[in-house]
Design a protein around this motif. Structure first.
Motif, PDB file in Angstrom:
ATOM      1  N   ALA A 160       0.828  -1.209   0.000  1.00  0.00           N
ATOM      2  CA  ALA A 160       0.000   0.000   0.000  1.00  0.00           C
ATOM      3  C   ALA A 160       0.864   1.262   0.000  1.00  0.00           C
ATOM      4  CB  ALA A 160      -0.920  -0.008   1.210  1.00  0.00           C
ATOM      5  N   ARG A 161       1.980   1.208   0.740  1.00  0.00           N
ATOM      6  CA  ARG A 161       2.898   2.344   0.759  1.00  0.00           C
ATOM      7  C   ARG A 161       4.154   1.944   0.006  1.00  0.00           C
ATOM      8  NH1 ARG A 161       2.695   5.597   6.223  1.00  0.00           N
ATOM      9  NH2 ARG A 161       1.963   7.209   4.826  1.00  0.00           N
ATOM     10  N   LEU A 162       4.197   2.393  -1.230  1.00  0.00           N
ATOM     11  CA  LEU A 162       5.194   1.917  -2.189  1.00  0.00           C
ATOM     12  C   LEU A 162       6.339   2.905  -2.324  1.00  0.00           C
ATOM     13  CD1 LEU A 162       5.878  -0.068  -4.624  1.00  0.00           C
ATOM     14  CD2 LEU A 162       4.531   1.512  -6.041  1.00  0.00           C
ATOM     15  N   LEU A 163       7.578   2.423  -2.145  1.00  0.00           N
ATOM     16  CA  LEU A 163       8.772   3.233  -2.393  1.00  0.00           C
ATOM     17  C   LEU A 163       9.272   2.976  -3.805  1.00  0.00           C
ATOM     18  CD1 LEU A 163      10.715   2.552   0.937  1.00  0.00           C
ATOM     19  CD2 LEU A 163       9.578   4.701   0.284  1.00  0.00           C
ATOM     20  N   LEU A 164       9.737   4.015  -4.476  1.00  0.00           N
ATOM     21  CA  LEU A 164      10.273   3.906  -5.831  1.00  0.00           C
ATOM     22  C   LEU A 164      11.552   4.720  -5.916  1.00  0.00           C
ATOM     23  CD1 LEU A 164       6.936   4.637  -7.731  1.00  0.00           C
ATOM     24  CD2 LEU A 164       8.101   2.416  -7.656  1.00  0.00           C
ATOM     25  N   ASP A 186      19.191   3.767  -0.919  1.00  0.00           N
ATOM     26  CA  ASP A 186      18.100   4.759  -0.912  1.00  0.00           C
ATOM     27  C   ASP A 186      16.863   4.208  -0.194  1.00  0.00           C
ATOM     28  OD1 ASP A 186      19.297   6.935  -2.250  1.00  0.00           O
ATOM     29  OD2 ASP A 186      19.033   5.930  -4.165  1.00  0.00           O
ATOM     30  N   ILE A 187      16.579   2.939  -0.400  1.00  0.00           N
ATOM     31  CA  ILE A 187      15.450   2.315   0.306  1.00  0.00           C
ATOM     32  C   ILE A 187      15.733   2.284   1.811  1.00  0.00           C
ATOM     33  CG2 ILE A 187      14.126   0.174   0.602  1.00  0.00           C
ATOM     34  CD1 ILE A 187      13.480   1.460  -2.056  1.00  0.00           C
ATOM     35  N   ALA A 241      17.501   4.363   3.442  1.00  0.00           N
ATOM     36  CA  ALA A 241      17.404   5.730   3.960  1.00  0.00           C
ATOM     37  C   ALA A 241      15.960   6.180   4.159  1.00  0.00           C
ATOM     38  CB  ALA A 241      18.124   6.691   3.021  1.00  0.00           C
ATOM     39  N   MET A 242      15.004   5.436   3.598  1.00  0.00           N
ATOM     40  CA  MET A 242      13.583   5.735   3.833  1.00  0.00           C
ATOM     41  C   MET A 242      13.027   4.871   4.968  1.00  0.00           C
ATOM     42  SD  MET A 242      13.058   8.034   1.545  1.00  0.00           S
ATOM     43  CE  MET A 242      11.284   8.275   1.716  1.00  0.00           C
ATOM     44  N   PRO A 269       7.693   5.368   6.939  1.00  0.00           N
ATOM     45  CA  PRO A 269       8.788   5.953   6.166  1.00  0.00           C
ATOM     46  C   PRO A 269       9.431   7.149   6.871  1.00  0.00           C
ATOM     47  CG  PRO A 269       6.668   6.539   5.212  1.00  0.00           C
ATOM     48  CD  PRO A 269       6.394   5.538   6.282  1.00  0.00           C
ATOM     49  N   ALA A 271      11.342  10.579   6.092  1.00  0.00           N
ATOM     50  CA  ALA A 271      11.662  11.546   5.044  1.00  0.00           C
ATOM     51  C   ALA A 271      12.887  12.370   5.445  1.00  0.00           C
ATOM     52  CB  ALA A 271      10.467  12.452   4.798  1.00  0.00           C
ATOM     53  N   ARG A 272      13.314  13.244   4.542  1.00  0.00           N
ATOM     54  CA  ARG A 272      14.418  14.156   4.858  1.00  0.00           C
ATOM     55  C   ARG A 272      13.937  15.357   5.655  1.00  0.00           C
ATOM     56  NH1 ARG A 272      17.418  14.564  -1.115  1.00  0.00           N
ATOM     57  NH2 ARG A 272      18.075  12.382  -1.193  1.00  0.00           N
ATOM     58  N   SER A 273      12.635  15.518   5.729  1.00  0.00           N
ATOM     59  CA  SER A 273      12.077  16.797   6.173  1.00  0.00           C
ATOM     60  C   SER A 273      11.688  16.844   7.642  1.00  0.00           C
ATOM     61  CB  SER A 273      10.842  17.110   5.324  1.00  0.00           C
ATOM     62  OG  SER A 273       9.916  16.045   5.423  1.00  0.00           O
ATOM     63  N   ILE A 288      18.788  10.201   5.502  1.00  0.00           N
ATOM     64  CA  ILE A 288      19.278  10.291   4.119  1.00  0.00           C
ATOM     65  C   ILE A 288      20.478   9.356   4.017  1.00  0.00           C
ATOM     66  CG2 ILE A 288      20.907  12.203   4.586  1.00  0.00           C
ATOM     67  CD1 ILE A 288      20.033  13.468   1.905  1.00  0.00           C
ATOM     68  N   ASP A 346      13.421  13.265  -2.235  1.00  0.00           N
ATOM     69  CA  ASP A 346      13.864  12.452  -1.104  1.00  0.00           C
ATOM     70  C   ASP A 346      14.693  11.288  -1.655  1.00  0.00           C
ATOM     71  OD1 ASP A 346      13.929  11.349   1.656  1.00  0.00           O
ATOM     72  OD2 ASP A 346      12.311  12.791   1.945  1.00  0.00           O
ATOM     73  N   ASP A 347      15.145  10.392  -0.784  1.00  0.00           N
ATOM     74  CA  ASP A 347      15.954   9.271  -1.269  1.00  0.00           C
ATOM     75  C   ASP A 347      15.157   8.370  -2.199  1.00  0.00           C
ATOM     76  OD1 ASP A 347      17.125  10.067   1.525  1.00  0.00           O
ATOM     77  OD2 ASP A 347      18.724   9.051   0.455  1.00  0.00           O
ATOM     78  N   ALA A 398      10.844   7.951  -3.787  1.00  0.00           N
ATOM     79  CA  ALA A 398       9.469   8.457  -3.772  1.00  0.00           C
ATOM     80  C   ALA A 398       8.619   7.522  -2.928  1.00  0.00           C
ATOM     81  CB  ALA A 398       8.919   8.515  -5.188  1.00  0.00           C
ATOM     82  N   VAL A 430       4.608   6.497  -2.615  1.00  0.00           N
ATOM     83  CA  VAL A 430       3.298   6.653  -3.248  1.00  0.00           C
ATOM     84  C   VAL A 430       2.336   5.611  -2.690  1.00  0.00           C
ATOM     85  CG1 VAL A 430       4.352   7.494  -5.392  1.00  0.00           C
ATOM     86  CG2 VAL A 430       3.838   5.057  -5.156  1.00  0.00           C
ATOM     87  N   GLY A 476       0.411   2.679  -3.537  1.00  0.00           N
ATOM     88  CA  GLY A 476       0.507   1.735  -4.645  1.00  0.00           C
ATOM     89  C   GLY A 476      -0.749   0.898  -4.761  1.00  0.00           C
TER      90      GLY A 476
END
Lengths: 324, 324
Positions: free
Chosen positions: A41-45, A77-78, A80-81, A145, A147-149, A215, B32-33, B35, B37, B39
């Motif tokens: 449901a929460r997909l990283l790309l 990168d994954i 880091a999320m 997840p 984030a950087r923020s 990050i 971000d590292d 995206a 979304v 899914g």
């Protein structure tokens, strides 16, 4: 045999055979117009490209390690999320004079990294070019997840591992190539040629909500900390004396601190921690080799505190494409 | 200004601004590292790479149309699965002497195609190379996906549009470039430079379960029908007289049938239809310009029936990378 004599379809069918494992979440893998997978449901790309002579040199990078790195820079990168990687697609443009054995080793390396991380190769594309270009895309899931923020003034800044090693390894290769490197500096070469994504650490920090922002250090501390500060609207102060530097880098580099700050390509994580989570992170420090290196401040300035607590601005001096 | 003077971060921040729209399913977009979304449960993933001088020539391909094509070749793969596209990632390796205006036009084209299809650009990567390479990855959803493997003897074979036009356009460019092309053959150029993915048709055939197998004609009828037959374990017979050929191709090409069979790069769909679904597909034929061109047979042979119903084997003669 060189690829131009092998033909695209035979290359693809070999890749398909090498990755022909079944997995319950892969409904249609390599061999259709698109892959069909069960997605979270929460997909990283994320996607990363590696270009010959820009990101690696053919003579210096053993193909097996390059295959691992092509996947692992995405997995970093994954990590880091705070996510878990799931699927990969690989696009390659290859010169026709590339040896079949090179591609076989590259794919074997890719597969070994994929197995270690539980990633399924589900598709890709092949084309031809004068130089090797590799574009890998990875999916993942992140239930919480990072984030950087999310950094706030008062958060502590942590990094994993030691910094600047990959830059040191690259410098070694530029100086003399892969051969005849003495044992004490081999960790530097390994950091550049075969970086290890911090998947366990990233997932743990995400799952336990210990990191407020995160990050990976692919651009170097100075640049990546600036990304965190920019996205979070904060400043930072880093203590030079607390930047973790390996014995190998201290021994080899003329200015190890500069490499640690500005080198880039470190497959390590930079993350911030709320005061309330500090004790929990401190308990993980030894196991994951974490170093507390500074703190998030109000305002937008990023400063480096040196000996005698004198501070100077920490400016991004990292690697930049297009700046050559 | 050329990219080498602009710097990677400024390039990325411009792309980010250009694509800065909010969308409910994009939780974290560019910046971000990875995206993040929302899914779909049944996730489609596809990737395509375009390489300068292999897949396009810089002098012949207006950057705006190249940006559209870089996305649309992927969308054609989503269409061929009966899916709906959702998100895109774009990786680019660019020479430092590329003009800023070229990249702006490329991204404007990419954006126009993304808007037409309801696709959100959520991430990417930039590097440097001696030749332009573009790697686009697209996600999609398919509630009733159509694989290549579902064809059965007795199914009818359909194609959309007219075939060979893109190959005709490429031939025109190779002969004389983009300038001075007379109006009657402009559709050929357009088919090559600005292909339109058959998203509505693909999604409709998927949703109403009218296609038993489907593929896009990116490699040409001879190759792509062979893919369907191989994956489905069947043979096929195609009637030469029923291959749809445009007026422009008939007028321009010395052997239009050869181009239609073997040309490739047609952004059209090839699909098979069970006898029970024939009437429903026939009702769509005029609106989506569908042609019934043959039938699926037992065995594994693929034959072309010509005048007087004489048949000969239809062999893949399409474009092959690495074969040069």
């Amino acid at each position: 045999m060189r690829l131009r004599h092998l033909g695209e379809r035979r290359v693809i069918s070999r890749i398909r055979r090498a990755f022909g494992e079944k997995r319950a979440d892969v409904l249609l893998g390599i061999g259709d117009d698109a892959a069909l997978v069960r997605g979270p449901a929460r997909l990283l790309l994320t996607t990363d490209i590696l270009v010959e002579d820009e990101d690696f040199r053919l003579a210096d990078h053993p193909p097996r390690l390059l295959g691992r790195k092509a996947l692992n820079v995405n997995l970093s990168d994954i990590a880091a999320m705070g996510g878990r990687p799931l699927h990969a697609l690989v696009g390659m443009a290859l010169p026709g004079d590339v040896e079949e054995g090179w591609l076989r080793q590259f794919m074997a390396g890719f597969r070994s990294a994929a197995r270690e991380a539980g990633v399924a190769l589900v598709g890709g594309d092949l084309s031809q070019a004068d130089e090797i270009m590799i574009a890998v895309t990875v999916t993942g899931e992140a239930q919480s997840p990072v984030a950087r923020s999310g950094a706030r003034p008062g958060d502590a800044i942590f990094v994993s591992g030691t910094l600047g090693d990959a830059a040191g390894g690259l410098r070694l290769l530029e100086k003399g190539g892969i051969h005849g490197v003495v044992k004490p500096v081999r960790p530097l070469l390994e950091a550049f040629l075969d970086p290890k994504p911090r998947l366990k650490l990233g997932a743990l920090l995400g799952r336990r909500r210990l990191a407020s922002a995160m990050i990976d250090l692919s651009d170097g501390l100075s640049v990546d900390l600036a990304h965190i500060c920019e996205e979070s609207g904060v400043g930072a102060e880093v203590e030079a004396g607390r930047i973790p530097i390996s014995e190998a880098l201290a021994r080899f580099a003329r200015d190890p601190l500069d490499m640690a700050l500005n080198g880039g390509e470190d497959s390590e994580l930079l993350f911030t921690v709320r005061p309330a989570a500090l004790a929990a992170v401190a308990r993980l420090a030894a196991r994951y080799s974490l170093s507390r290196t500074g703190r998030i401040t109000p305002g937008r300035r990023i400063r480096l505190a040196g000996p005698g607590n004198k501070t100077r601005p920490l400016r991004a001096g990292g690697f930049e494409h297009f700046s050559k």
